[in-house]
Design a protein around this motif. Structure first.
Motif, short mmCIF file in Angstrom:
data_model
loop_
_atom_site.label_atom_id
_atom_site.label_comp_id
_atom_site.label_asym_id
_atom_site.label_seq_id
_atom_site.Cartn_x
_atom_site.Cartn_y
_atom_site.Cartn_z
N ARG A 36 0.73 -0.97 -0.24
CA ARG A 36 0.37 -0.15 0.01
C ARG A 36 0.58 0.72 -0.02
O ARG A 36 0.44 2.03 0.62
CB ARG A 36 -0.79 0.35 1.29
N PHE A 44 -2.40 1.43 -8.36
CA PHE A 44 -3.62 0.97 -8.62
C PHE A 44 -4.65 2.48 -9.11
O PHE A 44 -5.55 2.16 -9.64
CB PHE A 44 -4.30 1.72 -6.50
N SER A 48 -7.28 2.17 -11.96
CA SER A 48 -8.65 2.71 -11.52
C SER A 48 -8.84 2.98 -13.34
O SER A 48 -10.23 3.22 -13.35
CB SER A 48 -8.21 3.25 -10.47
#
Length: 104
Positions: A36, A44, A48
């Motif tokens: 993360r 990410f 997306s």
């Protein structure tokens, strides 16, 4: 008579800063490279964007299909739509007609 003299060691005063530096290094590394972390955030965001494009295409296709369904519902029966579907499903055309099928 002998006296014992204590040897002064410097290792005790460096122990806490070394442990603290280890913790800071560990968490600092994982805040950038971890699952993360900052680099994962870029992945990410790319994922997306791809999923948003796919969603837009699916919404557009759904709207198209909803418009076609409205033409086939009771009360708004469209003969052209029925003729188009029958020709498409039965693979028929009149003599002298040119039929062009478009993929949608």
């Amino acid at each position: 008579m002998s006296t014992r003299q204590k040897k002064i060691r410097n290792t005790g005063r460096y122990l806490v800063p070394v442990i603290a530096a280890g913790f800071i290094s560990y968490f600092g590394y994982h805040s950038i490279h971890g699952g993360r972390g900052l680099l994962a955030k870029e992945g990410f965001e790319q994922q997306s964007a791809l999923l948003q494009e796919e969603l837009d295409k699916l919404v557009q296709k759904r709207n198209f299909l909803q418009r076609r369904i409205l033409l086939l519902q009771d009360g708004t029966f469209d003969r052209d739509m029925l003729d188009e579907r029958a020709r498409n499903e039965l693979n028929l055309s009149r003599p002298g007609e040119i039929t062009i099928y478009l993929d949608r």
